[in-house]
Scaffold this motif. Structure first.
Motif, PDB file in Angstrom:
ATOM      1  N   LEU A 166      -1.075  14.820   1.964  1.00  0.00           N
ATOM      2  CA  LEU A 166       0.272  14.184   1.595  1.00  0.00           C
ATOM      3  C   LEU A 166       1.389  15.401   1.414  1.00  0.00           C
ATOM      4  O   LEU A 166       2.419  15.278   2.004  1.00  0.00           O
ATOM      5  CB  LEU A 166       0.352  13.389   0.505  1.00  0.00           C
ATOM      6  CG  LEU A 166      -0.534  12.083   0.466  1.00  0.00           C
ATOM      7  CD1 LEU A 166      -0.825  11.431  -0.699  1.00  0.00           C
ATOM      8  CD2 LEU A 166       0.097  10.927   1.622  1.00  0.00           C
ATOM      9  N   ARG A 222       2.006   6.200  -7.283  1.00  0.00           N
ATOM     10  CA  ARG A 222       0.947   6.990  -7.833  1.00  0.00           C
ATOM     11  C   ARG A 222       1.277   8.604  -7.463  1.00  0.00           C
ATOM     12  O   ARG A 222       1.063   9.269  -8.578  1.00  0.00           O
ATOM     13  CB  ARG A 222      -0.445   6.829  -7.090  1.00  0.00           C
ATOM     14  CG  ARG A 222      -1.114   5.558  -7.646  1.00  0.00           C
ATOM     15  CD  ARG A 222      -0.989   5.865  -9.184  1.00  0.00           C
ATOM     16  NE  ARG A 222      -1.885   4.676 -10.179  1.00  0.00           N
ATOM     17  CZ  ARG A 222      -3.174   4.755  -9.984  1.00  0.00           C
ATOM     18  NH1 ARG A 222      -3.868   5.593  -8.994  1.00  0.00           N
ATOM     19  NH2 ARG A 222      -4.031   3.866 -10.663  1.00  0.00           N
ATOM     20  N   TYR A 223       1.872   8.720  -6.321  1.00  0.00           N
ATOM     21  CA  TYR A 223       2.168  10.362  -6.270  1.00  0.00           C
ATOM     22  C   TYR A 223       3.287  10.427  -7.019  1.00  0.00           C
ATOM     23  O   TYR A 223       3.475  11.514  -7.664  1.00  0.00           O
ATOM     24  CB  TYR A 223       2.468  10.493  -4.852  1.00  0.00           C
ATOM     25  CG  TYR A 223       2.487  12.150  -4.206  1.00  0.00           C
ATOM     26  CD1 TYR A 223       1.474  12.368  -3.636  1.00  0.00           C
ATOM     27  CD2 TYR A 223       3.507  12.691  -4.646  1.00  0.00           C
ATOM     28  CE1 TYR A 223       1.484  13.782  -3.419  1.00  0.00           C
ATOM     29  CE2 TYR A 223       3.521  14.183  -4.390  1.00  0.00           C
ATOM     30  CZ  TYR A 223       2.425  14.813  -3.657  1.00  0.00           C
ATOM     31  OH  TYR A 223       2.374  16.096  -3.519  1.00  0.00           O
ATOM     32  N   PHE A 252      -6.777   9.018  -3.588  1.00  0.00           N
ATOM     33  CA  PHE A 252      -6.003   7.900  -2.533  1.00  0.00           C
ATOM     34  C   PHE A 252      -6.640   7.494  -1.762  1.00  0.00           C
ATOM     35  O   PHE A 252      -6.474   6.364  -1.131  1.00  0.00           O
ATOM     36  CB  PHE A 252      -4.941   8.875  -1.862  1.00  0.00           C
ATOM     37  CG  PHE A 252      -3.708   9.151  -2.635  1.00  0.00           C
ATOM     38  CD1 PHE A 252      -2.658   8.343  -2.846  1.00  0.00           C
ATOM     39  CD2 PHE A 252      -3.738  10.512  -3.580  1.00  0.00           C
ATOM     40  CE1 PHE A 252      -1.582   8.583  -3.532  1.00  0.00           C
ATOM     41  CE2 PHE A 252      -2.431  10.730  -4.305  1.00  0.00           C
ATOM     42  CZ  PHE A 252      -1.592   9.857  -4.268  1.00  0.00           C
ATOM     43  N   THR A 300       0.669  -1.191  -0.106  1.00  0.00           N
ATOM     44  CA  THR A 300       0.094   0.183   0.052  1.00  0.00           C
ATOM     45  C   THR A 300       0.733   1.273  -0.051  1.00  0.00           C
ATOM     46  O   THR A 300       0.612   2.163  -0.745  1.00  0.00           O
ATOM     47  CB  THR A 300      -0.799   0.029   1.284  1.00  0.00           C
ATOM     48  OG1 THR A 300      -1.994  -1.007   1.156  1.00  0.00           O
ATOM     49  CG2 THR A 300      -1.997   1.204   1.145  1.00  0.00           C
ATOM     50  N   GLN A 301       1.990   1.164   0.878  1.00  0.00           N
ATOM     51  CA  GLN A 301       2.885   2.412   0.975  1.00  0.00           C
ATOM     52  C   GLN A 301       3.220   2.471  -0.393  1.00  0.00           C
ATOM     53  O   GLN A 301       3.641   3.829  -1.043  1.00  0.00           O
ATOM     54  CB  GLN A 301       3.994   2.219   1.899  1.00  0.00           C
ATOM     55  CG  GLN A 301       3.341   2.493   3.324  1.00  0.00           C
ATOM     56  CD  GLN A 301       4.568   2.410   4.271  1.00  0.00           C
ATOM     57  OE1 GLN A 301       4.562   1.536   5.228  1.00  0.00           O
ATOM     58  NE2 GLN A 301       5.677   3.500   4.161  1.00  0.00           N
ATOM     59  N   TYR A 336       1.006   4.209  -2.818  1.00  0.00           N
ATOM     60  CA  TYR A 336       1.081   5.641  -2.673  1.00  0.00           C
ATOM     61  C   TYR A 336       1.963   6.290  -3.222  1.00  0.00           C
ATOM     62  O   TYR A 336       1.820   7.262  -3.932  1.00  0.00           O
ATOM     63  CB  TYR A 336       0.767   5.871  -1.307  1.00  0.00           C
ATOM     64  CG  TYR A 336      -0.500   5.418  -0.556  1.00  0.00           C
ATOM     65  CD1 TYR A 336      -1.668   5.122  -1.257  1.00  0.00           C
ATOM     66  CD2 TYR A 336      -0.559   5.156   0.788  1.00  0.00           C
ATOM     67  CE1 TYR A 336      -2.878   4.908  -0.718  1.00  0.00           C
ATOM     68  CE2 TYR A 336      -1.706   4.946   1.402  1.00  0.00           C
ATOM     69  CZ  TYR A 336      -2.948   4.621   0.471  1.00  0.00           C
ATOM     70  OH  TYR A 336      -4.168   4.109   1.233  1.00  0.00           O
ATOM     71  N   THR A 382       4.428   8.010   3.709  1.00  0.00           N
ATOM     72  CA  THR A 382       3.471   6.864   3.515  1.00  0.00           C
ATOM     73  C   THR A 382       3.206   6.145   4.425  1.00  0.00           C
ATOM     74  O   THR A 382       2.069   5.595   4.678  1.00  0.00           O
ATOM     75  CB  THR A 382       3.893   6.047   2.035  1.00  0.00           C
ATOM     76  OG1 THR A 382       5.173   5.536   2.375  1.00  0.00           O
ATOM     77  CG2 THR A 382       3.762   6.987   0.929  1.00  0.00           C
ATOM     78  N   LEU A 409      -7.236  10.981   3.044  1.00  0.00           N
ATOM     79  CA  LEU A 409      -5.988  10.982   2.369  1.00  0.00           C
ATOM     80  C   LEU A 409      -5.873  11.762   0.997  1.00  0.00           C
ATOM     81  O   LEU A 409      -5.938  11.028  -0.072  1.00  0.00           O
ATOM     82  CB  LEU A 409      -5.490   9.285   2.213  1.00  0.00           C
ATOM     83  CG  LEU A 409      -4.312   9.117   1.878  1.00  0.00           C
ATOM     84  CD1 LEU A 409      -3.108   9.803   2.793  1.00  0.00           C
ATOM     85  CD2 LEU A 409      -3.901   7.531   1.840  1.00  0.00           C
TER      86      LEU A 409
END
Length: 482
Positions: free
Chosen positions: A443, A350-351, A417, A343-344, A347, A471, A438
């Motif tokens: 972020l 994607r970021y 997110f 999951t981290q 993130y 993350t 989120l």
């Protein structure tokens, strides 16, 4: 430094190593070793699955070299080529993850020097091998024929690579084999290599360390089918028959093995029937991901645990049988190993793609990201690892989600997110204007705050540490558990 020598044999071996590389990039812990040494064994030098795995390993290796050893974080595990573990003063081993077969540009008939054999020897060969076996070109592997593979692969023990491997094998090192049981290369290669490494009469150096080393394997039983075609070299209707025959042999001929993992699944939509070459490039499958996790599980056992009451045999079961797997369908132990890390990593991935190129913020200015992402090779290497359309993280996750037995813990189509974890959306507090869950702003604020506290002069190392910390905080504050 304890090492894990990981032998990936055949196409399945390459695909499992691809999934393991993704897990290690996400920060999944691999205990009881300081370095992983993948050795891919496949005579098909143009195999598509193998070559994209090698590209991924090379990219990972470059990123790790820049980051260096760390206790936690993305890309924290050292992955090395065989030649990279020690200086090869004779230059006999190439700096590659692939075992060098020296370019077998001949048929099996030519390899056996069939035309020069005596009449009696020819009769024996004709009894053991079909004409199709004899005329088969070895340039594309063994095409589902373990009887052919057993002859060719039996010579591996005499190779410079195997001698170099043995010369640098130390007390505390481990060995793990990854192979399928229903093909040619893997079914033949795994038991032969195990036998040669554990042979009491071996001529390899450090024989005692090799015999005593904790040794594990995952043998992958049928989990995919191939399209039926007239005159096809490989017929997946024979996979179960081959599996039964191999299991019968394995039952009595795997001396020296401490742990054996079994995996299989009902075949889904048939793959295109490609016996080898660049066109053999199968979509990533959840079975390969679980096989990679068997390596992680093996490394969590101490040598004493492995040797007590062994050999140990493991099978894998889901919490719930479903055609589309989310984190909730996996056992608790599996989720604990990889759910947070994946999951981290999602993130971050994607970021990195959606926001990093356009962020106009203090953290980006301090890291000089605008210049670095356009001009520094290591930043381009990271972009390739994450977003390559052939072998990147994005592509891997998409492939896992496309099989009939899909692994789809994430919604890969959303930019939100909050909604990326399927079955576990991040809750927003609609009565609180400032709590949007989120969000990009959440972020971004944490990136700006956390960047100030990281005392790291190298901008690439700082970027990876920054996103791991942010993350991690996002998961702990907003997701908590999946």
């Amino acid at each position: 430094m304890a090492k894990l020598f990981l032998f990936g044999i055949g196409g399945t071996g390459s695909r499992v190593i691809r999934s393991l590389t993704m897990l290690l990039a996400a920060g999944v812990d691999l205990p009881n070793c300081d370095r992983v040494v993948p050795i891919i064994i496949d005579p098909d030098a143009h195999n598509g699955d193998m070559n994209r795995t090698v590209q991924l390993l090379q990219s990972y290796q470059q990123i790790y070299k820049r980051l260096g050893p760390r206790e936690e974080g993305f890309f924290k595990t050292d992955i090395s080529t065989l030649s990279g573990i020690s200086q090869d003063v004779n230059g006999s081993v190439k700096d590659t993850f692939i075992f060098d077969f020296g370019g077998i540009n001949q048929s099996f008939r030519q390899y056996l020097s069939y035309d020069g054999l005596s009449v009696d020897s020819k009769g024996l060969v004709d009894l053991l091998f079909t004409q199709d076996n004899l005329e088969s070109p070895l340039t594309i592997g063994f095409r589902g024929s373990p009887n052919v593979g057993s002859i060719v692969l039996n010579k591996l023990v005499e190779s410079p690579e195997m001698r170099f491997f043995a010369d640098n094998f130390q007390d505390g090192d481990r060995v793990f084999f990854v192979s399928s049981i229903f093909g040619g290369t893997g079914a033949a290669g795994f038991p032969l290599m195990l036998k040669n490494l554990k042979d009491t009469n071996t001529r390899l150096s450090n024989a005692r360390y090799l015999r005593d080393a904790p040794t594990g394997a995952v043998t992958v039983m049928p989990y995919f089918a191939l399209q039926s075609e007239d005159n096809a070299v490989i017929d997946s209707n024979n996979f179960l028959t081959k599996t039964k025959a191999a299991l019968s042999y394995y039952e009595h001929n795997l001396q020296g093995l401490d742990a054996l993992y079994y995996l299989a699944d009902t075949p889904d939509t048939p793959y295109e029937n490609q016996p080898g070459g660049t066109q053999q490039k199968n979509k990533a499958h959840v079975i390969e991901l679980l096989a990679a996790l068997s390596i992680v599980d093996f490394m969590r056992y101490s040598p004493a645990e492995l040797r007590t009451g062994g050999p140990h045999f493991h099978e894998y079961g889901l919490n719930q049988d479903a055609p589309e797997l989310q984190f909730s369908h996996l056992p608790d132990e599996t989720r604990e190993i990889m759910a947070k890390q994946l999951t981290q990593f999602l993130y971050f991935t994607r970021y990195h793609k959606q926001h990093l190129p356009t962020d106009k913020a203090p953290y980006a200015d301090n890291l000089k990201l605008d210049y670095a992402m356009r001009n520094e090779p290591i930043f381009r290497e990271l972009n390739t690892f994450l977003h390559s359309q052939d072998s990147g993280v994005d592509q891997w996750l998409q492939e896992l989600a496309q099989n009939r037995r899909a692994f789809r813990p994430f919604d890969l189509q959303t930019d939100d997110f909050n909604a990326m974890i399927l079955g576990k959306p991040v809750e927003k507090k609609w009565n609180d204007f400032f709590n949007k869950g989120l969000s990009h702003n959440y972020l971004l604020d944490n990136l700006n705050k956390t960047e100030k506290s990281i005392q790291e002069p190298d901008n690439f190392r700082k970027l990876l540490e920054l996103f791991y910390d942010v993350t991690d905080k996002a998961f702990e504050e907003k997701v908590k558990v999946v």
